[in-house]
Design a protein around this motif. Structure first.
Motif, short mmCIF file in Angstrom:
data_model
loop_
_atom_site.label_atom_id
_atom_site.label_comp_id
_atom_site.label_asym_id
_atom_site.label_seq_id
_atom_site.Cartn_x
_atom_site.Cartn_y
_atom_site.Cartn_z
N HIS A 23 0.85 -1.19 0.00
CA HIS A 23 0.00 0.00 0.00
C HIS A 23 0.89 1.24 0.00
O HIS A 23 2.07 1.16 0.30
CB HIS A 23 -0.89 0.03 1.25
CG HIS A 23 -1.77 -1.17 1.38
ND1 HIS A 23 -1.36 -2.30 2.04
CD2 HIS A 23 -3.01 -1.42 0.92
CE1 HIS A 23 -2.32 -3.22 1.97
NE2 HIS A 23 -3.33 -2.70 1.30
N CYS A 52 -6.15 -8.52 -7.10
CA CYS A 52 -4.96 -8.35 -6.27
C CYS A 52 -5.37 -8.03 -4.83
O CYS A 52 -5.12 -6.93 -4.30
CB CYS A 52 -4.00 -7.33 -6.85
SG CYS A 52 -3.31 -7.87 -8.41
N PHE A 53 -5.95 -9.00 -4.20
CA PHE A 53 -6.59 -8.90 -2.88
C PHE A 53 -5.59 -8.63 -1.76
O PHE A 53 -5.88 -7.86 -0.84
CB PHE A 53 -7.32 -10.23 -2.64
CG PHE A 53 -8.01 -10.36 -1.34
CD1 PHE A 53 -9.25 -9.78 -1.11
CD2 PHE A 53 -7.44 -11.13 -0.31
CE1 PHE A 53 -9.91 -9.94 0.11
CE2 PHE A 53 -8.10 -11.30 0.90
CZ PHE A 53 -9.32 -10.70 1.12
N LEU A 55 -3.80 -8.08 1.40
CA LEU A 55 -4.30 -8.09 2.78
C LEU A 55 -5.81 -7.83 2.82
O LEU A 55 -6.40 -7.77 3.90
CB LEU A 55 -3.59 -7.04 3.62
CG LEU A 55 -2.10 -7.29 3.88
CD1 LEU A 55 -1.46 -6.06 4.55
CD2 LEU A 55 -1.89 -8.52 4.77
N TYR A 57 -7.54 -5.08 2.08
CA TYR A 57 -7.99 -3.78 2.60
C TYR A 57 -9.08 -3.15 1.72
O TYR A 57 -9.95 -2.44 2.24
CB TYR A 57 -6.82 -2.80 2.74
CG TYR A 57 -5.90 -3.03 3.93
CD1 TYR A 57 -6.05 -4.11 4.78
CD2 TYR A 57 -4.88 -2.13 4.20
CE1 TYR A 57 -5.20 -4.30 5.86
CE2 TYR A 57 -4.02 -2.30 5.29
CZ TYR A 57 -4.18 -3.40 6.12
OH TYR A 57 -3.34 -3.57 7.18
N GLU A 75 -6.16 -13.42 -6.07
CA GLU A 75 -4.82 -13.24 -5.47
C GLU A 75 -4.02 -14.50 -5.79
O GLU A 75 -4.57 -15.59 -5.82
CB GLU A 75 -4.95 -13.04 -3.95
CG GLU A 75 -3.67 -13.05 -3.15
CD GLU A 75 -2.64 -12.00 -3.60
OE1 GLU A 75 -2.99 -10.81 -3.71
OE2 GLU A 75 -1.49 -12.39 -3.86
N ASN A 76 -2.70 -14.33 -6.01
CA ASN A 76 -1.92 -15.53 -6.36
C ASN A 76 -0.91 -15.94 -5.28
O ASN A 76 -0.18 -16.91 -5.48
CB ASN A 76 -1.19 -15.33 -7.70
CG ASN A 76 0.00 -14.40 -7.60
OD1 ASN A 76 0.10 -13.64 -6.64
ND2 ASN A 76 0.88 -14.43 -8.59
N ASP A 118 -3.10 -17.09 -10.71
CA ASP A 118 -2.76 -15.93 -11.54
C ASP A 118 -4.06 -15.29 -12.04
O ASP A 118 -4.85 -15.94 -12.74
CB ASP A 118 -1.89 -16.42 -12.72
CG ASP A 118 -1.38 -15.27 -13.58
OD1 ASP A 118 -2.00 -14.19 -13.58
OD2 ASP A 118 -0.36 -15.47 -14.25
N ALA A 119 -4.25 -14.02 -11.72
CA ALA A 119 -5.50 -13.33 -12.07
C ALA A 119 -5.78 -13.37 -13.56
O ALA A 119 -6.94 -13.35 -13.98
CB ALA A 119 -5.43 -11.89 -11.58
N ASP A 136 -5.57 -3.49 -8.30
CA ASP A 136 -4.52 -3.05 -7.37
C ASP A 136 -3.25 -3.91 -7.44
O ASP A 136 -2.79 -4.44 -6.42
CB ASP A 136 -5.12 -3.08 -5.95
CG ASP A 136 -4.29 -2.28 -4.96
OD1 ASP A 136 -3.36 -1.56 -5.37
OD2 ASP A 136 -4.57 -2.38 -3.73
C1 LIG Z 1 -0.25 -3.81 -4.31
S1 LIG Z 1 -0.56 -5.40 -3.70
C2 LIG Z 1 -2.30 -5.38 -3.40
C3 LIG Z 1 -2.74 -4.85 -2.08
C4 LIG Z 1 -4.11 -5.28 -1.69
N1 LIG Z 1 -5.16 -4.77 -2.54
C5 LIG Z 1 -4.39 -5.04 -0.23
O1 LIG Z 1 -5.37 -4.38 0.11
O2 LIG Z 1 -3.61 -5.52 0.58
C6 LIG Z 1 -0.51 -6.40 -5.16
C7 LIG Z 1 -0.98 -7.83 -4.98
O3 LIG Z 1 -1.02 -8.47 -6.25
C8 LIG Z 1 -0.70 -9.83 -6.06
N2 LIG Z 1 -0.31 -10.39 -7.37
C9 LIG Z 1 0.85 -10.22 -8.05
N3 LIG Z 1 0.79 -10.87 -9.23
C10 LIG Z 1 -0.43 -11.46 -9.30
C11 LIG Z 1 -1.09 -12.26 -10.29
N4 LIG Z 1 -0.49 -12.57 -11.45
N5 LIG Z 1 -2.34 -12.69 -10.01
C12 LIG Z 1 -2.96 -12.38 -8.86
N6 LIG Z 1 -2.40 -11.60 -7.89
C13 LIG Z 1 -1.14 -11.15 -8.13
C14 LIG Z 1 0.42 -9.78 -5.04
O4 LIG Z 1 0.61 -11.02 -4.40
C15 LIG Z 1 -0.09 -8.68 -4.09
O5 LIG Z 1 -0.85 -9.24 -3.06
#
Ligand SMILES: C[S@@+](CC[C@H](N)C(=O)[O-])C[C@H]1O[C@@H](n2cnc3c(N)ncnc32)[C@H](O)[C@@H]1O
Length: 210
Positions: A23, A52-53, A55, A57, A75-76, A118-119, A136
């Motif tokens: 964040h 991109c879940f 934590l 928030y 989320e991955n 993977d999203a 996100d």
């Molecule tokens: C900026 S953080 C997101 C913060 C989140 N929205 C929160 O409230 O905590 C980016 C997130 O994307 C996830 N991520 C990265 N590559 C991904 C993918 N290919 N598919 C799904 N999630 C992915 C990471 O593990 C990370 O949790």
């Protein structure tokens, strides 16, 4: 993973591999409310896709704001889901922790589902259409694959007419790619920095460029 206290006193983590925090350090929870939930006009009875879940928030701020929500989260990384178990905020965040542990949560107000993977692939499994999307990922520089036109088209096709996507980035490449996927793009609020976030709208008349 290093725990970081942000300027609104909410906690986040620093990811070593990406060398980024999950964040904005100007305020993790503030970012969720002001860049994601507020500009997407979260209100009762909406269907939300939280890409991109982490934590959780953004979903947390949504369930603090409205009732009768259906949320699908993508989320991955299991590690960040496990780390959410170490965060204590309030009873609504306990719902997020339960979702991160069990991948489903349901009560009279909230119907939540979390899909691990993977999203870019998991989004293809989703059958429903959404009113709101939170996008996100880590930054376009560190995680370019989640800011590409092809992925944006997949998102676009999962959105209802007159639905809204919110994201923190205002990078030129992000906005260009959103437009190429069919979205109308405008400035979101400036929070914790001079640059705005981005609001992308799927108008009832817009169609994705295939
Ligand atoms: C900026 S953080 C997101 C913060 C989140 N929205 C929160 O409230 O905590 C980016 C997130 O994307 C996830 N991520 C990265 N590559 C991904 C993918 N290919 N598919 C799904 N999630 C992915 C990471 O593990 C990370 O949790």
């Amino acid at each position: 993973m290093q725990l970081v206290k942000t300027k609104d006193n909410s906690l986040t983590f620093h990811n070593k591999e990406y060398d980024e925090t999950y964040h904005s350090i100007s305020g993790a929870l503030e970012e969720s409310y002001k860049k994601f939930v507020g500009p997407s006009k979260v209100s009762d009875n909406k269907a939300i896709l939280d890409i991109c879940f982490g934590l959780g928030y953004n979903s947390y701020a949504a369930i603090k704001t409205a009732k009768h929500l259906k949320i699908t989260a993508l989320e991955n990384d299991k590690e960040i889901l496990n780390l959410s178990q170490t965060i204590n905020i309030d009873d609504k965040y306990e719902i997020i922790k339960q979702l991160s542990k069990d991948f489903v949560y349901k009560d009279e107000n909230y119907d939540l589902k979390l899909i691990l993977g993977d999203a870019r692939q998991t989004i293809k499994e989703i059958k429903e259409q959404f009113d709101i999307v939170f996008l996100d990922p880590f930054s376009p520089k560190k995680c370019p694959e989640l800011w590409e036109v092809e992925f944006f088209k997949e998102i676009f096709n999962k959105m209802k007419p007159d639905s809204i996507l919110t994201t923190y980035s205002c990078a030129r490449i992000v906005r260009d790619n959103l437009q190429k996927a069919g979205f109308q793009v405008k400035d979101g609020p400036c929070v914790g920095r001079r640059a705005p976030s981005t609001i992308a709208i799927k108008n009832s008349s817009s169609t994705s460029l295939q």
